[in-house]
Design a protein around this motif. Structure first.
Motif, PDB file in Angstrom:
ATOM      1  N   VAL A 280       6.964  -1.315   6.484  1.00  0.00           N
ATOM      2  CA  VAL A 280       6.425  -1.474   7.825  1.00  0.00           C
ATOM      3  C   VAL A 280       5.009  -2.033   7.727  1.00  0.00           C
ATOM      4  N   GLU A 281       4.542  -2.537   8.846  1.00  0.00           N
ATOM      5  CA  GLU A 281       3.273  -3.253   8.851  1.00  0.00           C
ATOM      6  C   GLU A 281       2.110  -2.475   8.253  1.00  0.00           C
ATOM      7  N   ASP A 282       2.020  -1.170   8.564  1.00  0.00           N
ATOM      8  CA  ASP A 282       0.865  -0.422   8.050  1.00  0.00           C
ATOM      9  C   ASP A 282       0.995  -0.047   6.581  1.00  0.00           C
ATOM     10  N   GLU A 283       2.058  -0.497   5.910  1.00  0.00           N
ATOM     11  CA  GLU A 283       2.206  -0.294   4.478  1.00  0.00           C
ATOM     12  C   GLU A 283       1.784  -1.525   3.683  1.00  0.00           C
ATOM     13  N   LEU A 284       1.239  -2.511   4.379  1.00  0.00           N
ATOM     14  CA  LEU A 284       0.740  -3.734   3.770  1.00  0.00           C
ATOM     15  C   LEU A 284      -0.723  -3.922   4.125  1.00  0.00           C
ATOM     16  N   SER A 285      -1.444  -4.652   3.266  1.00  0.00           N
ATOM     17  CA  SER A 285      -2.830  -5.018   3.587  1.00  0.00           C
ATOM     18  C   SER A 285      -3.079  -6.456   3.167  1.00  0.00           C
ATOM     19  N   GLU A 286      -4.142  -7.024   3.709  1.00  0.00           N
ATOM     20  CA  GLU A 286      -4.489  -8.414   3.411  1.00  0.00           C
ATOM     21  C   GLU A 286      -4.757  -8.580   1.924  1.00  0.00           C
TER      22      GLU A 286
ATOM     23  N   LYS B 262       3.302   0.212  -5.289  1.00  0.00           N
ATOM     24  CA  LYS B 262       1.913   0.310  -4.825  1.00  0.00           C
ATOM     25  C   LYS B 262       1.000  -0.599  -5.635  1.00  0.00           C
ATOM     26  N   GLY B 263       0.273  -1.447  -4.913  1.00  0.00           N
ATOM     27  CA  GLY B 263      -0.662  -2.365  -5.544  1.00  0.00           C
ATOM     28  C   GLY B 263      -0.061  -3.714  -5.905  1.00  0.00           C
ATOM     29  N   ALA B 264       1.250  -3.841  -5.805  1.00  0.00           N
ATOM     30  CA  ALA B 264       1.898  -5.111  -6.120  1.00  0.00           C
ATOM     31  C   ALA B 264       1.645  -6.123  -4.998  1.00  0.00           C
ATOM     32  N   THR B 265       1.702  -7.384  -5.347  1.00  0.00           N
ATOM     33  CA  THR B 265       1.582  -8.451  -4.358  1.00  0.00           C
ATOM     34  C   THR B 265       2.964  -8.762  -3.806  1.00  0.00           C
ATOM     35  N   ALA B 266       3.079  -8.688  -2.486  1.00  0.00           N
ATOM     36  CA  ALA B 266       4.342  -8.978  -1.817  1.00  0.00           C
ATOM     37  C   ALA B 266       4.300 -10.379  -1.237  1.00  0.00           C
TER      38      ALA B 266
ATOM     39  N   GLU C  27       0.811  -1.218   0.000  1.00  0.00           N
ATOM     40  CA  GLU C  27       0.000   0.000   0.000  1.00  0.00           C
ATOM     41  C   GLU C  27       0.848   1.273   0.000  1.00  0.00           C
ATOM     42  N   THR C  28       2.127   1.148  -0.273  1.00  0.00           N
ATOM     43  CA  THR C  28       3.019   2.304  -0.261  1.00  0.00           C
ATOM     44  C   THR C  28       3.694   2.441  -1.606  1.00  0.00           C
ATOM     45  N   ASP C  29       4.289   3.580  -1.827  1.00  0.00           N
ATOM     46  CA  ASP C  29       4.962   3.829  -3.101  1.00  0.00           C
ATOM     47  C   ASP C  29       6.373   4.352  -2.887  1.00  0.00           C
ATOM     48  N   HIS C  30       7.146   3.671  -2.040  1.00  0.00           N
ATOM     49  CA  HIS C  30       8.539   4.073  -1.838  1.00  0.00           C
ATOM     50  C   HIS C  30       9.238   4.217  -3.182  1.00  0.00           C
ATOM     51  N   MET C  31       8.956   3.292  -4.078  1.00  0.00           N
ATOM     52  CA  MET C  31       9.527   3.290  -5.410  1.00  0.00           C
ATOM     53  C   MET C  31       8.410   3.084  -6.418  1.00  0.00           C
ATOM     54  N   GLU C  32       8.638   3.567  -7.619  1.00  0.00           N
ATOM     55  CA  GLU C  32       7.673   3.358  -8.692  1.00  0.00           C
ATOM     56  C   GLU C  32       7.468   1.858  -8.876  1.00  0.00           C
TER      57      GLU C  32
END
Length: 185
Positions: free
Chosen positions: A178-184, A79-83, A71-76
């Motif tokens: 960090v944890e709040d930069e990820l979602s289920e 955001k939106g990618a599956t980790a 849910e973050t965009d540290h780098m292009e």
């Protein structure tokens, strides 16, 4: 009278348009600083080595091997990618401002460097504004750089693998989210 006003208005508009056409386009001012997410073209994968003293999370929200949405965009392309979670650790995470040792532009708000990637740190967490020397080598010119702590989070940090949403590049062992930069997922 109306024709005269219209003619004067039209002439004035034409003069203004002509002045505008003769005015050269302004070049964007190049900043002496860059933010973390302006660092395209750098390799965001790592060898997966873990800093000495970093403690594995006991019950992380996202266990090793699980997947989550970034849910973050540290780098292009993040955001939106599956980790895929490669590692989960309990520590203090710092956003830092630093000038690269290789003479590059000052980097603002680089997210994240963990407490264990700071040279001889005081006990965690360090305060905002603390000046430190960075041991991490996430980016070119980072290792050995003098930095200022911009923000602090006592949290679970994750090392992740993901495929960039912009160019399909496979990124492995990316440090850190960090944890709040990820979602289920």
């Amino acid at each position: 009278m109306k024709k005269q006003v219209l003619s004067i208005s039209a002439a004035f508009a034409l003069v203004l348009a002509g002045c505008g056409a003769a005015t050269p386009k302004e070049e964007p001012v190049k900043s002496e600083e860059t933010s973390h997410n302006d660092m395209q073209g750098m390799d965001h994968s790592s060898d997966g080595s873990i800093p000495e003293g970093l403690t594995e999370a006991v019950k992380p929200t996202y266990p090793v091997g699980s997947e989550a949405i970034i849910e973050t965009d540290h780098m292009e392309g993040m955001k939106g990618a599956t980790a895929t979670i490669v590692g989960a650790f309990e520590t203090a995470a710092y956003s830092i401002n630093y000038t690269p040792t290789d003479g590059g532009e000052k980097v603002l708000d680089h997210k994240w460097v963990v407490h264990e990637e700071i040279e001889d740190p005081a006990p965690a967490p360090l305060d905002k504004g603390a000046e430190v020397t960075v041991l991490a080598d996430h980016m070119e010119g980072m290792e050995g750089a003098k930095a200022e702590i911009e923000s602090v989070e006592q949290t679970t940090v994750y090392m992740i693998d993901y495929e960039s949403t912009t160019d399909g590049e496979e990124v492995q062992n990316h440090k850190w989210v960090v944890e709040d930069e990820l979602s289920e997922k």
